[in-house]
Design a protein around this motif. Structure first.
Motif, PDB file in Angstrom:
ATOM      1  N   ARG A 145       1.410   8.411  -2.038  1.00  0.00           N
ATOM      2  CA  ARG A 145       1.224   7.235  -2.870  1.00  0.00           C
ATOM      3  C   ARG A 145       2.553   6.597  -3.255  1.00  0.00           C
ATOM      4  N   ASN A 146       3.562   7.461  -3.479  1.00  0.00           N
ATOM      5  CA  ASN A 146       4.880   6.952  -3.880  1.00  0.00           C
ATOM      6  C   ASN A 146       5.770   6.627  -2.695  1.00  0.00           C
ATOM      7  N   GLY A 147       5.217   6.727  -1.488  1.00  0.00           N
ATOM      8  CA  GLY A 147       5.983   6.350  -0.306  1.00  0.00           C
ATOM      9  C   GLY A 147       7.040   7.363   0.101  1.00  0.00           C
ATOM     10  N   CYS A 203      -2.570  -5.952   8.551  1.00  0.00           N
ATOM     11  CA  CYS A 203      -2.256  -4.525   8.694  1.00  0.00           C
ATOM     12  C   CYS A 203      -2.650  -3.742   7.440  1.00  0.00           C
ATOM     13  N   ALA A 204      -2.649  -4.380   6.287  1.00  0.00           N
ATOM     14  CA  ALA A 204      -2.976  -3.689   5.030  1.00  0.00           C
ATOM     15  C   ALA A 204      -4.393  -3.140   5.069  1.00  0.00           C
ATOM     16  N   THR A 205      -5.285  -3.777   5.841  1.00  0.00           N
ATOM     17  CA  THR A 205      -6.671  -3.311   5.891  1.00  0.00           C
ATOM     18  C   THR A 205      -6.785  -1.957   6.596  1.00  0.00           C
ATOM     19  N   ASN A 206      -5.754  -1.583   7.370  1.00  0.00           N
ATOM     20  CA  ASN A 206      -5.780  -0.277   8.054  1.00  0.00           C
ATOM     21  C   ASN A 206      -5.260   0.854   7.173  1.00  0.00           C
ATOM     22  N   HIS A 207      -4.884   0.514   5.949  1.00  0.00           N
ATOM     23  CA  HIS A 207      -4.326   1.535   5.067  1.00  0.00           C
ATOM     24  C   HIS A 207      -5.092   1.562   3.750  1.00  0.00           C
ATOM     25  N   HIS A 208      -4.929   2.638   3.014  1.00  0.00           N
ATOM     26  CA  HIS A 208      -5.546   2.693   1.692  1.00  0.00           C
ATOM     27  C   HIS A 208      -4.574   3.356   0.736  1.00  0.00           C
ATOM     28  N   GLU A 209      -4.658   2.968  -0.505  1.00  0.00           N
ATOM     29  CA  GLU A 209      -3.833   3.569  -1.544  1.00  0.00           C
ATOM     30  C   GLU A 209      -4.266   5.026  -1.711  1.00  0.00           C
ATOM     31  N   GLN A 210      -3.336   5.941  -1.541  1.00  0.00           N
ATOM     32  CA  GLN A 210      -3.672   7.362  -1.668  1.00  0.00           C
ATOM     33  C   GLN A 210      -3.888   7.690  -3.137  1.00  0.00           C
ATOM     34  N   VAL A 259       0.876  -1.174   0.000  1.00  0.00           N
ATOM     35  CA  VAL A 259       0.000   0.000   0.000  1.00  0.00           C
ATOM     36  C   VAL A 259       0.909   1.219   0.000  1.00  0.00           C
ATOM     37  N   ASN A 260       0.719   2.102  -0.980  1.00  0.00           N
ATOM     38  CA  ASN A 260       1.592   3.271  -1.137  1.00  0.00           C
ATOM     39  C   ASN A 260       3.064   2.843  -1.148  1.00  0.00           C
ATOM     40  N   THR A 261       3.359   1.788  -1.850  1.00  0.00           N
ATOM     41  CA  THR A 261       4.678   1.169  -2.062  1.00  0.00           C
ATOM     42  C   THR A 261       5.253   0.484  -0.823  1.00  0.00           C
TER      43      THR A 261
END
Ligand SMILES: [Zn+2]
Ligand SMILES: [Zn+2]
Length: 153
Positions: free
Chosen positions: A102-104, A41-48, A32-34
């Motif tokens: 998004r690009n980290g 843990c990925a479920t707590n984040h979203h692709e910006q 997610v976001n690189t």
């Protein structure tokens, strides 16, 4: 000793989760976001999304900043957006920051939870009408007042 996935002890790990630091294999790895995350843990984040940031910032001054996790900057732009320049700045800033997240390159200060994101998506048009409705009403009232004063004077 080679590190193995915490879920699959037979499989070599390819990364460590950014949040919980557990070793994860190719199958468990979610980016997610690189950044690498385990599935949980990925479920707590979203692709910006820079596009979403643009839409939010365009329709409601400051909302793009809220989406990027910067509430304070969002509030300042919300209060000054009717001056137009802060509004335009807000649109450019929201897209730039969303791209960096998004690009980290940059961390989101807070990750908006899913329900807030949904509220923003559903609320963007009503909020936009409300915001510009208030701005136009105040503007009309102000110009009306000036006209009245000119007539009286
Ligand atoms: Zn994790
Ligand atoms: Zn695994």
């Amino acid at each position: 000793m080679e590190e193995v996935c915490y879920l699959h002890p037979q499989t070599p790990a390819v990364a460590k989760c950014t949040d919980c630091k557990k070793a994860i294999c190719e199958v468990c790895l979610k980016r997610v976001n690189t950044k690498p995350y385990c599935e949980a843990c990925a479920t707590n984040h979203h692709e910006q999304s820079p596009w979403l940031a643009f839409i939010f910032a365009f329709f409601v001054p400051g909302m793009g900043q809220v989406y990027n996790g910067d509430w304070q900057k969002g509030l300042v732009i919300l209060l000054t957006g009717w001056l137009v320049v802060p509004w335009i700045y807000g649109i450019v800033d929201a897209v730039t920051v969303a791209n960096k997240i998004r690009n980290g390159i940059q961390e989101s200060k807070t990750v908006p939870p899913g329900y807030l994101l949904l509220a923003l998506k559903l609320g963007v048009l009503p909020l936009s009408c409300l915001y510009f409705g208030i701005v136009f009403t105040l503007f009309a009232a102000f110009t009306g007042l000036i006209k009245l004063m000119l007539q009286l004077g």
